[in-house]
Every structure is written in C-alpha cells, then in structure tokens.
Design a protein around this motif. Structure first.
Motif, PDB file in Angstrom:
ATOM      1  N   THR A   1       0.808  -1.207   0.000  1.00  0.00           N
ATOM      2  CA  THR A   1       0.000   0.000   0.000  1.00  0.00           C
ATOM      3  C   THR A   1       0.847   1.266   0.000  1.00  0.00           C
ATOM      4  O   THR A   1       2.017   1.260   0.375  1.00  0.00           O
ATOM      5  CB  THR A   1      -0.929   0.034   1.227  1.00  0.00           C
ATOM      6  OG1 THR A   1      -0.142  -0.078   2.417  1.00  0.00           O
ATOM      7  CG2 THR A   1      -1.938  -1.102   1.169  1.00  0.00           C
ATOM      8  N   ARG A   2       0.216   2.358  -0.404  1.00  0.00           N
ATOM      9  CA  ARG A   2       0.787   3.693  -0.316  1.00  0.00           C
ATOM     10  C   ARG A   2       0.532   4.249   1.085  1.00  0.00           C
ATOM     11  O   ARG A   2      -0.204   3.636   1.879  1.00  0.00           O
ATOM     12  CB  ARG A   2       0.132   4.603  -1.365  1.00  0.00           C
ATOM     13  CG  ARG A   2       0.220   4.087  -2.787  1.00  0.00           C
ATOM     14  CD  ARG A   2      -0.310   5.126  -3.768  1.00  0.00           C
ATOM     15  NE  ARG A   2      -1.655   5.563  -3.431  1.00  0.00           N
ATOM     16  CZ  ARG A   2      -2.712   5.442  -4.235  1.00  0.00           C
ATOM     17  NH1 ARG A   2      -2.575   4.856  -5.405  1.00  0.00           N
ATOM     18  NH2 ARG A   2      -3.895   5.885  -3.871  1.00  0.00           N
TER      19      ARG A   2
ATOM     20  N   ASP B   1      -1.464   6.427   1.987  1.00  0.00           N
ATOM     21  CA  ASP B   1      -2.890   6.655   2.236  1.00  0.00           C
ATOM     22  C   ASP B   1      -3.669   5.368   2.433  1.00  0.00           C
ATOM     23  O   ASP B   1      -4.897   5.386   2.573  1.00  0.00           O
ATOM     24  CB  ASP B   1      -3.511   7.470   1.091  1.00  0.00           C
ATOM     25  CG  ASP B   1      -3.477   6.739  -0.252  1.00  0.00           C
ATOM     26  OD1 ASP B   1      -2.979   5.603  -0.312  1.00  0.00           O
ATOM     27  OD2 ASP B   1      -3.947   7.325  -1.248  1.00  0.00           O
TER      28      ASP B   1
ATOM     29  N   LYS C   1      -0.579   0.058  -3.732  1.00  0.00           N
ATOM     30  CA  LYS C   1       0.513   0.801  -4.358  1.00  0.00           C
ATOM     31  C   LYS C   1       0.302   0.950  -5.855  1.00  0.00           C
ATOM     32  O   LYS C   1       0.594   1.998  -6.448  1.00  0.00           O
ATOM     33  CB  LYS C   1       1.838   0.089  -4.078  1.00  0.00           C
ATOM     34  CG  LYS C   1       3.064   0.840  -4.569  1.00  0.00           C
ATOM     35  CD  LYS C   1       4.348   0.128  -4.174  1.00  0.00           C
ATOM     36  CE  LYS C   1       5.586   0.893  -4.651  1.00  0.00           C
ATOM     37  NZ  LYS C   1       6.833   0.177  -4.285  1.00  0.00           N
ATOM     38  N   TYR C   2      -0.200  -0.108  -6.491  1.00  0.00           N
ATOM     39  CA  TYR C   2      -0.515  -0.080  -7.914  1.00  0.00           C
ATOM     40  C   TYR C   2      -1.925  -0.623  -8.111  1.00  0.00           C
ATOM     41  O   TYR C   2      -2.373  -1.496  -7.365  1.00  0.00           O
ATOM     42  CB  TYR C   2       0.458  -0.950  -8.718  1.00  0.00           C
ATOM     43  CG  TYR C   2       1.920  -0.616  -8.528  1.00  0.00           C
ATOM     44  CD1 TYR C   2       2.465   0.548  -9.057  1.00  0.00           C
ATOM     45  CD2 TYR C   2       2.757  -1.480  -7.829  1.00  0.00           C
ATOM     46  CE1 TYR C   2       3.812   0.847  -8.897  1.00  0.00           C
ATOM     47  CE2 TYR C   2       4.107  -1.191  -7.653  1.00  0.00           C
ATOM     48  CZ  TYR C   2       4.624  -0.020  -8.193  1.00  0.00           C
ATOM     49  OH  TYR C   2       5.954   0.270  -8.019  1.00  0.00           O
TER      50      TYR C   2
END
Length: 645
Positions: free
Chosen positions: A124-125, A127, A131-132
């Motif tokens: 994950t990012r 937020d 991630k993609y």
C-alpha cells in the motif's frame, strides 16, 4: 480443410500464407533496408516445411472431447490474464472457465485490493490504498518436485511493475507479492525443476525472472536519453521466502525463461543484444543469443562476496556480461548465438535439449544441455557448437511444446500454423542426413498464434495428448462483441500421427501463456480453517462495537441467513475496521458484505475471516448486505450501519 499434395519448395496453401503475411512483412520493411528476416521472404518458404496441412477432426469425433453434465474435466489449465492482472483457471477438454484469481488487479467480486488482508499482500501507499492498481500477467508456472508439478504454489509475473506473485494452490489465492528492484518489463519467469540433490529440500527453491527492458542503473534520473548506459538484470528469487536472492548484469533484453531438470542451469532467450533503444536498432544483428546461467557458480560468487549492489538495493549483483565471462572455466553465464530476435526457450521432457525459436528467422535452434555444461568445463571451444540442430520450420516461430514421443510443436505467428517436428530427426538432418524427416505435420490455427503448450509438457510427465494454441486474433470465430474481440484458445489432439483441431475455446483478452496440469495433482481445501485467521470471531457472542478514541472495531459473524449484529453505530470522522467471520461450515456457502456509498464489497468463504478499514465520512443510514446468494432469505440478510453526524 482437405490435405493437399506435398510440393518440394513451397509450404501448403501458399495463397493463404501470403495473404496473412502481407501486413507483417510491410511492417518489418519499414524498419529500413538493412533489416530483414533471416533466410526467408514472403514469396517462397523454406524447403524443410513441406508437410501437408492437417484437417480438423471429423464431426462424429467431437463428442469424445465433450464433458457431459455432472462429470469433471481431466485437466486444469492455468492461464495468465494479461493486462487484467489476474490468473484464470479453465477445465480441459471442456474449456469451461472455473475461476479468476486476482493477483495484481483490483477485484470487486472477492474484495481483492479492498480487504486489509489483500492490501497487505499487494502493498500500500501511505494513504492505505494499493501501491498499484494495474498489472500485466504473462507467464504462469507451478512449483516442482523431481521434475514434475507438486501442487504447492503457482508463480506469475507482472510485466508492468516488475513483480512476482505466488498463489497457494490449496486455496487458489495469492499469498505473496515481491517487487523486484532495478528492473522494468519483467516478462519471462520459471521455477527451478531441480532433482533432489539434498533429500531434505527436493522441491522448487528458486524462481528465475527475466527483465525485458534495459534501463539506467540506478534509474534515478541522472541518465535519461543516453541509451548506451542502459543495462539489464536477470533475477533469482527464493521460492519459499519470496525474497530476491541475487541479480546478474547481462547484455541484451530477456524474453522468456527455462530451467534444467538437474538444477544446474537457468536459461533466457535474448533479443536486442545490440542494446538498441529503437526497434530498428534492435533488429540490426543477424544473431542474438540464448543465455545459460551456471546457478552454482553464481551462488558461490555471491557467497564469496564477489558482487556489487545498485542504488538503494542491497541485493547482490554479479557481472554476467559477455565481456566479463570469456573464460568458460570461471564464467557465470554462457552466451549461445541464436538467429534472429529469438522468442521463447523451452526444454524437452527428457532434459536433453532446449528449443529456441528465431521469430525473425524461420528456424528453431536446438541446444544440447550437456554441450552447454561442456562449454562451462572448457571442453567445448565455441558456445555456438552447443546448437545441434536448426531446422527451418516456417515463418514467425515463437513457442515450443513437447510430447512424450520426441516431437516438438511450435507456434508460427506469421504463418498462423502449428508445426510438428521431430527433434532427433532435426539433429540428423543438421549432421547431413538428407533423408531425415524433420517436419511431420502442420495445422492451420485462427489466427496468429502466440503461445502454445502441451499437456504436462513442461514436466518429465509430458503425456502427448493435447496442445493448446493461444491465438491473438479471432476475427470471425465468435459472435461479434464490439471492437475488442474475444481471443481463441484452440484445442488440438496430438495423440496420433496427425494433429486434429477439436475445439475453439473463447478467452477474454489477453492470455499470454498457460500450462495444462493433470487434475490429480491439484488438491484444494473445500473450506478454510478458522484457526488460520488471528482476527477470527469464533462465537457470535464476541460480536460488538469496540471504541478506542476515534478508532472503532466492529466484530461481526455471518451464518445463513443473518449477520450477528442487526445494526451498529459509529460517528462521522471515525476510522472504522469491520472484521467479518463466516461461521458456516458448509462447502460452497459463501457470504459477503457490501456497504453502499462506502465503496466496500468483499467475500468471506466458509470459516474465513476478512476485514476492511475505512473513514466514516458520510452521516446517515447504510444497509450492509450480503452480495453472495446464500439462502432462501438471502435478500433479508442485512445489517444497518448508523453514522452519527
């Protein structure tokens, strides 16, 4: 289509062949006068390809390839989903689609990319979002024990973002994803097929990964347009931990990957050994290469500290460039010259030979495993001498599958055909035997076949029953559904002397490669074990709303036809985590939860626990409902989420 007479200097159905190839040759001609197809032209084919075209099966024979209602298929087909980012499962010979496994894609049916558990696998990012959101799966392969499938794991690549995914075969769900550093265009992948050198470790221990695009290393913006500084890496990943073990700096672009049955070599066919950045530069040379990595030597070099690292990565990188590996007795890699822009490398079930097709040459190069090992020992003075046959089989050869009788089956993209040829006969012909019958048969497919594969053909137990041709264009084969057509997976019976086309299976765009696996090898769970889930709610009495400041945990169970909480209350601004356990123990009794306006929908299978986390940012009443039909009162299976302003 009727068989036609053999003619000494032309392929059968020359008019059809010329028509199909016109656009392809026109496109290649645009590359410039200095670029051509090695040893072939659009008007006259290679003399070796003179067998008759096989006809489809007679109408009366089709019944034996059908699977009647209530009966099971003999094989599983595991197929990449291309830019869908998923893996698909079909039954064979029926061609029925059984399941789609989300890996690198978002999937709102099961909640992949929505649940906390799937996000932990995907990555994950900051937020909390994946991630993609995109992926591009190309090659799928099972793990091995003693040269055949063991039913433990399925591995699949993501070409876009350079990731390797691992799927547990007992649940058919992805459990690990690894992003490979310092690469782009991760195309080919293959697990090792090793024999039990160590009796305690006799299964797949490594997965080899080829990067197709050369990039600056490190790719930090300090080098942009100067393609002379671009480099490529070949990667080895530990199959158990899914950690990157080592990388090898190489010349050229990796295409596909193969591994030997004795665990000694990993191979990748190379195009663009010119290291060009433009397509006409990538086709300038008449010879490219097939690379063979000496696994033991590379791992010894890493252990001895003979490596560097790239950028912020701590992964060991050894020098496997051609210039640094001139002495066979110390070389880490062997570069075997192959014409021209080869596409695909596959090893025969007996472990003796690799077939590496030319793509822009009408040839398939046969490379002998023992001769490559002899080169590493210094007993072979020229790596090109490891090529023991190079039959001309047709235009646009790509991928090769093998049966259990010494025959190879290669897809011909430009000819829209599958060609059957005999490996030993090709070797005899290469050595001067003019009577050796190399090409045994060929069959038209519809149209432009990319990958092709035989039943159990990537194992010692290749059974010579079926070949599937994954074709890139279907045109008139199915009902029209708009500009994006279905593609075809054509089932061919290869058990006899003549190939027989027995079925057209429609497939959604765009499968790249598949494997055919006997059904007895695959053993799945029918329900989960509740003890496998640390967050599991084992008793409905444990349900409730638990607040810690503005962080709220809602524990719910599902058991047909109700959720354990009829309603629950949170506040605007709360960070809400819903944990849902399916307490039903009945096979195939799946529940789910969807929450309107909150973009949440996920599945919980029998005895499974899944969770989601979201911000309660909209006040009001929101019906949480089951989206999987599970009971006569399925429509009444609901809970209410109250969000206080």
């Amino acid at each position: 289509m009727k068989d036609i007479d053999k003619t000494p200097d032309t392929l059968p159905d020359e008019g059809r062949r010329k028509f199909l190839n016109t656009a392809a040759f026109a496109g290649l001609a645009g590359a410039g006068a200095s670029i051509g197809l090695s040893a072939c032209n659009s008007d006259k084919a290679a003399p070796a390809a003179t067998a008759t075209v096989a006809a489809p099966a007679e109408a009366s024979e089709f019944g034996k390839y059908e699977v009647p209602p209530g009966e099971l298929d003999e094989y599983y087909v595991f197929s990449s989903g291309g830019h869908s980012g998923e893996v698909r499962i079909y039954g064979l010979p029926s061609g029925r689609e059984l399941k789609r496994i989300p890996v690198f894609n978002m999937d709102c049916m099961v909640g992949w990319g929505i649940t906390n558990e799937s996000k932990a696998v995907i990555g994950t990012r900051p937020d909390g979002q994946p991630k993609y959101h995109t992926g591009d799966t190309h090659h799928v392969h099972l793990s091995y024990t003693d040269g055949t499938y063991d039913g433990r794991y399925l591995f699949v690549n993501d070409k876009i973002h350079g990731r390797l995914g691992r799927i547990r075969m007992d649940t058919m769900e992805c459990d690990k994803i690894t992003e490979i550093p310092n690469i782009q265009g991760f195309h080919g992948t293959f697990p090792d097929k090793r024999d039990p050198v160590d009796a305690a470790i006799n299964h797949t221990t490594r997965v080899f990964c080829g990067a197709e695009f050369s990039i600056p290393l490190p790719n930090d913006g300090s080098v942009l347009e100067d393609a002379s500084q671009y480099k490529s890496l070949f990667t080895c990943i530990n199959a158990d931990t899914m950690e990157v073990a080592w990388q090898a700096l190489i010349d050229g672009n990796c295409d596909l990957v193969a591994t030997s049955y004795d665990g000694k070599l990993a191979a990748t066919n190379q195009y663009n050994t010119e290291m060009g950045a433009l397509y006409e530069e990538m086709m300038a040379s008449e010879m490219d290469a097939c690379l063979f990595f000496n696994v033991a030597r590379i791992e010894a070099a890493v252990k001895a500290g003979k490596f560097t690292t790239v950028g912020n990565s701590s992964v060991p990188v050894v020098d496997a460039t051609k210039a640094a590996n001139q002495d066979p007795k110390s070389a880490l890699v062997c570069y075997v010259p192959i014409p021209k822009n080869p596409h695909g490398v596959n090893i025969s079930p007996d472990g003796k030979y690799y077939a590496c097709s030319g793509k822009l040459s009408p040839t398939a190069s046969v490379i002998e495993h023992e001769k490559v090992l002899a080169w590493f020992d210094g007993a072979l003075d020229d790596a090109r001498k490891a090529v023991v046959a190079e039959p001309e089989i047709g235009l646009g050869p790509l991928h090769t599958g093998f049966d259990n009788k010494g025959n190879a089956y290669t897809t011909l993209f430009l000819d829209s055909q599958i060609v059957k040829w005999n490996v030993e006969a090709a070797i005899k012909s290469f050595n001067g035997d003019q009577n050796a019958q190399v090409v045994l048969d060929r069959i038209d497919v519809h149209y432009q076949p990319g990958h092709g594969f035989t039943s159990m053909g990537e194992t010692r137990e290749s059974d010579g029953r079926y070949f599937i041709s994954d074709n890139k264009f279907s045109k008139d084969r199915f009902l029209p559904v708009g500009p994006l057509h279905a593609e075809t997976a054509q089932l061919i019976d290869i058990s006899g002397d003549k190939m027989k086309l027995v079925a057209d299976h429609s497939v959604y765009s765009e499968p790249h490669d598949s494997i055919i696996v006997r059904r007895d090898i695959v053993k799945t769970r029918q329900i989960y074990s509740i003890d496998d889930f640390p967050l599991a709610i084992k008793d409905p009495k444990e349900s409730g709303v638990f607040r810690d400041g503005n962080k709220v945990t809602v524990k719910i169970t599902s058991q047909a036809p109700a959720f354990s909480l009829r309603d629950f209350k949170v506040k605007v601004g709360d960070e809400v985590t819903i944990i849902l356990t399916n307490l039903d123990k009945v096979e195939d009794l799946t529940h789910a939860m969807a929450i309107p306006k909150y973009d949440i929908n996920f599945v919980v299978n029998p005895q499974q626990t899944q969770s989601v986390t979201f911000k309660a940012d909209k006040p009001g009443v929101f019906w949480c409902y089951c989206t999987n039909f599970c009971h006569a009162l399925h429509l009444e299976m609901r809970s209410r989420m109250y969000v206080e302003a």
